[in-house]
Design an enzyme around this catalytic site. Structure first.
Site, PDB file in Angstrom:
ATOM      1  N   SER A 134     -33.145 -18.532 -25.076  1.00 46.91           N
ATOM      2  CA  SER A 134     -33.691 -19.316 -23.957  1.00 46.91           C
ATOM      3  C   SER A 134     -33.518 -20.810 -24.205  1.00 46.91           C
ATOM      4  O   SER A 134     -33.535 -21.260 -25.365  1.00 46.91           O
ATOM      5  CB  SER A 134     -35.181 -19.001 -23.819  1.00 46.91           C
ATOM      6  OG  SER A 134     -35.830 -19.997 -23.071  1.00 46.91           O
ATOM      7  N   TYR A 159     -43.496 -18.338 -26.828  1.00 45.80           N
ATOM      8  CA  TYR A 159     -42.297 -17.725 -26.222  1.00 45.80           C
ATOM      9  C   TYR A 159     -41.037 -18.313 -26.864  1.00 45.80           C
ATOM     10  O   TYR A 159     -40.153 -17.581 -27.324  1.00 45.80           O
ATOM     11  CB  TYR A 159     -42.300 -17.968 -24.708  1.00 45.80           C
ATOM     12  CG  TYR A 159     -40.999 -17.611 -24.038  1.00 45.80           C
ATOM     13  CD1 TYR A 159     -40.563 -16.290 -23.985  1.00 45.80           C
ATOM     14  CD2 TYR A 159     -40.187 -18.593 -23.458  1.00 45.80           C
ATOM     15  CE1 TYR A 159     -39.359 -15.952 -23.381  1.00 45.80           C
ATOM     16  CE2 TYR A 159     -38.985 -18.272 -22.846  1.00 45.80           C
ATOM     17  CZ  TYR A 159     -38.574 -16.949 -22.815  1.00 45.80           C
ATOM     18  OH  TYR A 159     -37.383 -16.620 -22.214  1.00 45.80           O
TER      19      TYR A 159
HETATM   20  N1  LIG Z   1     -34.863 -15.869 -15.913  1.00 42.92           N
HETATM   21  C1  LIG Z   1     -34.790 -16.974 -16.660  1.00 42.92           C
HETATM   22  O1  LIG Z   1     -34.807 -18.103 -16.151  1.00 42.92           O
HETATM   23  C2  LIG Z   1     -34.630 -16.870 -18.153  1.00 42.92           C
HETATM   24  C3  LIG Z   1     -34.451 -18.066 -18.876  1.00 42.92           C
HETATM   25  C4  LIG Z   1     -34.308 -17.991 -20.257  1.00 42.92           C
HETATM   26  C5  LIG Z   1     -34.310 -16.769 -20.903  1.00 42.92           C
HETATM   27  N2  LIG Z   1     -34.512 -15.626 -20.176  1.00 42.92           N
HETATM   28  C6  LIG Z   1     -34.520 -14.352 -20.917  1.00 42.92           C
HETATM   29  O2  LIG Z   1     -33.620 -13.465 -20.280  1.00 42.92           O
HETATM   30  C7  LIG Z   1     -34.091 -12.120 -20.387  1.00 42.92           C
HETATM   31  C8  LIG Z   1     -34.193 -11.493 -19.003  1.00 42.92           C
HETATM   32  O3  LIG Z   1     -35.087 -12.278 -18.230  1.00 42.92           O
HETATM   33  P1  LIG Z   1     -35.458 -11.931 -16.730  1.00 42.92           P
HETATM   34  O4  LIG Z   1     -35.629 -13.212 -16.025  1.00 42.92           O
HETATM   35  O5  LIG Z   1     -34.525 -10.908 -16.207  1.00 42.92           O
HETATM   36  O6  LIG Z   1     -36.910 -11.305 -16.956  1.00 42.92           O
HETATM   37  P2  LIG Z   1     -37.580 -10.000 -16.327  1.00 42.92           P
HETATM   38  O7  LIG Z   1     -39.014 -10.054 -16.741  1.00 42.92           O
HETATM   39  O8  LIG Z   1     -37.280  -9.905 -14.883  1.00 42.92           O
HETATM   40  O9  LIG Z   1     -36.852  -8.821 -17.071  1.00 42.92           O
HETATM   41  C9  LIG Z   1     -37.219  -8.310 -18.318  1.00 42.92           C
HETATM   42  C10 LIG Z   1     -37.364  -6.798 -18.177  1.00 42.92           C
HETATM   43  O10 LIG Z   1     -37.641  -6.266 -19.467  1.00 42.92           O
HETATM   44  C11 LIG Z   1     -38.638  -5.292 -19.362  1.00 42.92           C
HETATM   45  N3  LIG Z   1     -39.338  -5.274 -20.655  1.00 42.92           N
HETATM   46  C12 LIG Z   1     -40.164  -6.212 -21.177  1.00 42.92           C
HETATM   47  N4  LIG Z   1     -40.613  -5.842 -22.381  1.00 42.92           N
HETATM   48  C13 LIG Z   1     -40.021  -4.641 -22.647  1.00 42.92           C
HETATM   49  C14 LIG Z   1     -40.098  -3.738 -23.731  1.00 42.92           C
HETATM   50  N5  LIG Z   1     -40.863  -3.997 -24.792  1.00 42.92           N
HETATM   51  N6  LIG Z   1     -39.362  -2.597 -23.670  1.00 42.92           N
HETATM   52  C15 LIG Z   1     -38.604  -2.311 -22.590  1.00 42.92           C
HETATM   53  N7  LIG Z   1     -38.518  -3.119 -21.523  1.00 42.92           N
HETATM   54  C16 LIG Z   1     -39.215  -4.276 -21.553  1.00 42.92           C
HETATM   55  C17 LIG Z   1     -39.533  -5.724 -18.216  1.00 42.92           C
HETATM   56  O11 LIG Z   1     -40.199  -4.633 -17.616  1.00 42.92           O
HETATM   57  C18 LIG Z   1     -38.528  -6.387 -17.275  1.00 42.92           C
HETATM   58  O12 LIG Z   1     -38.084  -5.481 -16.291  1.00 42.92           O
HETATM   59  C19 LIG Z   1     -35.424 -12.207 -21.132  1.00 42.92           C
HETATM   60  O13 LIG Z   1     -35.163 -12.003 -22.500  1.00 42.92           O
HETATM   61  C20 LIG Z   1     -35.868 -13.638 -20.896  1.00 42.92           C
HETATM   62  O14 LIG Z   1     -36.707 -14.085 -21.928  1.00 42.92           O
HETATM   63  C21 LIG Z   1     -34.657 -15.648 -18.818  1.00 42.92           C
END
Ligand SMILES: NC(=O)c1ccc[n+]([C@@H]2O[C@H](COP(=O)([O-])OP(=O)(O)OC[C@H]3O[C@@H](n4cnc5c(N)ncnc54)[C@H](O)[C@@H]3O)[C@@H](O)[C@H]2O)c1
Length: 338
Positions: A134, A159
């Site tokens: 991130s 985080y």
């Molecule tokens: N969206 C952003 O702007 C952003 C920015 C930086 C980093 N990220 C990272 O990208 C990745 C995806 O983010 P996103 O925006 O799609 O988030 P999101 O919350 O929509 O997707 C994450 C998914 O993982 C599932 N999940 C969480 N913990 C879990 C576990 N222990 N076992 C199985 N499933 C689990 C959740 O149910 C969810 O559906 C994450 O690692 C997030 O930290 C996202």
């Protein structure tokens, strides 16, 4: 659009999530077999997660497993059974502010869960492990744009600390067990079917509920917050290119920024969102705004250097916020309002 090897087996964790869903869809559209895992937690509306999964169901090469990556035994079984060649770890507890309220779940999913992925890759060798880091690892760094080689040992939220830890853990496993691994520092990803906990989505919800929006920028437009907003399709294209290029160094681990390289003032972003929603709904949308001090854990600016991505993958995000937010607004109105 980069092609993928459809003979390989792809595992996508967090497949019901925002980024995981779009990535899996892209892989499936190219004829790849995808093993998707998600625990469907209720951090935000699970209906949206099921809506995304419904769109993946028609693909014959899609297998969904409801499970938690922090369950080591289950993960080992899944790896032994399906033998994935490419692992895309997007499952994590996301959100900066929530990590102050509920730290336990960050340790469980982001640290223990990620450790299980590494252990599974150690015992079931893979061609490439790609995992989500991130932009939050840059903390309050003042030097912009943020470069992958910058010092990132001062996270300002748990985080961010878990994401930086993931990079260290992946580096160690690559060093010890030669697992080709790439960490991706995403910069504020947005788009249709995005995450309801993110500001643009929350503002839109508030407007349609007849409530004012809270903006945590001290009401100081001269020194507004800046965010490098990245449209979902650009993120997916970046990931696909990276999948095809596993690191080959002595320690095969690399980290890339994927951002827009064009930060916007938060107030400009909000203004564009109002315009896009007005167009989508057919009447003028103006948010009622309340200005508040910046929240603990939030940072004042994010700005991605994407030189490394561009040089190595020949790709840089191109979607403007006008184009990307219009797609979000059109989807939102169709899904929630009409
Ligand atoms: N969206 C952003 O702007 C952003 C920015 C930086 C980093 N990220 C990272 O990208 C990745 C995806 O983010 P996103 O925006 O799609 O988030 P999101 O919350 O929509 O997707 C994450 C998914 O993982 C599932 N999940 C969480 N913990 C879990 C576990 N222990 N076992 C199985 N499933 C689990 C959740 O149910 C969810 O559906 C994450 O690692 C997030 O930290 C996202």
């Amino acid at each position: 659009m980069k092609k993928l090897n459809s003979k390989k087996i792809y595992m996508v964790t967090g497949v019901a999530g925002f980024i995981g869903f779009y990535l899996a869809k892209r892989l499936l559209e190219q004829g790849c077999k995808v093993i998707g895992i998600d625990n469907i937690n209720n951090y935000y509306d699970i209906n949206l997660k099921y809506t995304r999964l419904e769109k993946l169901k028609p693909f014959k090469k899609f297998i969904f497993i409801k499970g938690d990556i922090s369950d080591k035994e289950m993960m080992m079984k899944i790896f032994t059974r399906y033998k994935p060649n490419i692992v895309l770890n997007l499952a994590a507890q996301a959100g900066v502010r929530y990590s102050i309220e509920n730290p336990d779940v960050y340790i469980q999913s982001n640290i223990i869960g990620f450790y299980n992925i590494l252990e599974a890759c150690r015992h079931n060798p893979v061609d490439h492990l790609v995992y989500a880091s991130s932009s939050s690892v840059y903390g309050s760094n003042q030097k912009i744009p943020f470069e992958e080689s910058d010092f990132v040992d001062h996270p300002v939220s748990l985080y961010a600390a878990t994401k930086k830890s993931n990079e260290l853990m992946a580096h160690t496993y690559s060093h010890l067990f030669k697992i080709p691994a790439t960490g991706l520092r995403f910069f504020t990803v947005y788009g249709p079917m995005g995450r309801p906990d993110m500001a643009y989505f929350g503002f839109t919800n508030k407007y349609f509920n007849g409530e004012p929006i809270k903006i945590y920028n001290n009401g100081d437009f001269e020194h507004d917050l800046y965010r490098d907003f990245t449209y979902i399709d650009d993120i997916v294209e970046g990931i696909v290119r990276i999948i095809n290029s596993p690191p080959v160094d002595t320690v095969p681990h690399k980290v890339y920024n994927i951002g827009n390289n064009s930060p916007e003032k938060l107030m400009v972003f909000i203004e564009v969102l109002e315009k896009c929603l007005s167009k989508a709904v057919g009447k003028e949308v103006v948010f009622e705004k309340i200005f508040e001090p910046i929240k603990p854990g939030d940072v004042s600016a994010t700005y991605a250097s994407i030189d490394l991505l561009q040089k190595s993958m020949g790709f840089k995000p191109t979607t403007s916020i006008m184009e990307g937010l219009q797609k979000f607004a059109d989807w939102y109105i169709e899904y929630y309002v009409r």
